[in-house]
Design a protein around this motif. Structure first.
Motif, mmCIF file in Angstrom:
data_model
loop_
_atom_site.group_PDB
_atom_site.id
_atom_site.type_symbol
_atom_site.label_atom_id
_atom_site.label_comp_id
_atom_site.label_asym_id
_atom_site.label_seq_id
_atom_site.Cartn_x
_atom_site.Cartn_y
_atom_site.Cartn_z
ATOM 1 N N UNK A 291 0.856 -1.195 -0.064
ATOM 2 C CA UNK A 291 -0.110 0.003 -0.009
ATOM 3 C C UNK A 291 0.875 1.392 -0.020
ATOM 4 N N UNK A 292 1.906 1.373 0.796
ATOM 5 C CA UNK A 292 2.702 2.516 0.775
ATOM 6 C C UNK A 292 3.345 2.701 -0.645
ATOM 7 N N UNK A 293 3.908 1.720 -1.134
ATOM 8 C CA UNK A 293 4.710 1.792 -2.403
ATOM 9 C C UNK A 293 3.649 2.178 -3.586
ATOM 10 N N UNK A 294 2.429 1.677 -3.198
ATOM 11 C CA UNK A 294 1.395 2.203 -4.455
ATOM 12 C C UNK A 294 1.120 3.578 -4.223
ATOM 13 N N UNK A 295 0.904 3.953 -3.025
ATOM 14 C CA UNK A 295 0.565 5.410 -2.637
ATOM 15 C C UNK A 295 1.599 6.308 -3.113
#
Length: 126
Positions: free
Chosen positions: A97-101
């Motif tokens: 999620x952090x990488x995507x965001x």
């Protein structure tokens, strides 16, 4: 015969773990025309870099290595600045999620509109 089959299956299991034990990934991007290349789960850092550059050169010019990664999520977001100019954002890390965001955020920071995730994968090491 039974012992031979057990030995073969055991060897296959060891080889599959060994093959991915040193997985590497790399991201390359073009500096003139936007092309990009992402390679992951390669046995060596140099192999991952070579493949990422090769993939980038299919659609871009003056491709260069942006980063390498290992045992991490890697994400690329792509959007448009204007009709002729693309924007992109890249991120890597332990959280999908952090990488995507972060990839989406980086794309927007450089002026990208309608940024979308083009690539989001985990580089496996085992």
């Amino acid at each position: 015969m039974k012992g031979l089959l057990v030995a073969i299956f055991g060897l296959a299991a060891v080889l599959s773990v060994t093959t991915n034990a040193h997985a590497w990934g790399a991201f390359a991007a073009g500096q003139k025309e936007f092309g990009w290349g992402m390679a992951y789960n390669y046995g060596s850092k140099n192999d991952a870099i070579s493949k990422a550059l090769q993939l980038c050169r299919r659609n871009g010019e003056r491709c260069k290595l942006i980063t390498t990664f290992r045992s991490q999520w890697a994400g690329l977001a792509v959007g448009k600045v204007d009709r002729n100019t693309s924007a992109w954002g890249f991120a890597k890390g332990k959280s999908q999620k952090k990488v995507r965001d972060e990839a989406l955020r980086q794309c927007r920071i450089v002026g990208g509109r309608n940024c979308k995730i083009e690539f989001l994968e985990f580089d496996k090491t085992n």
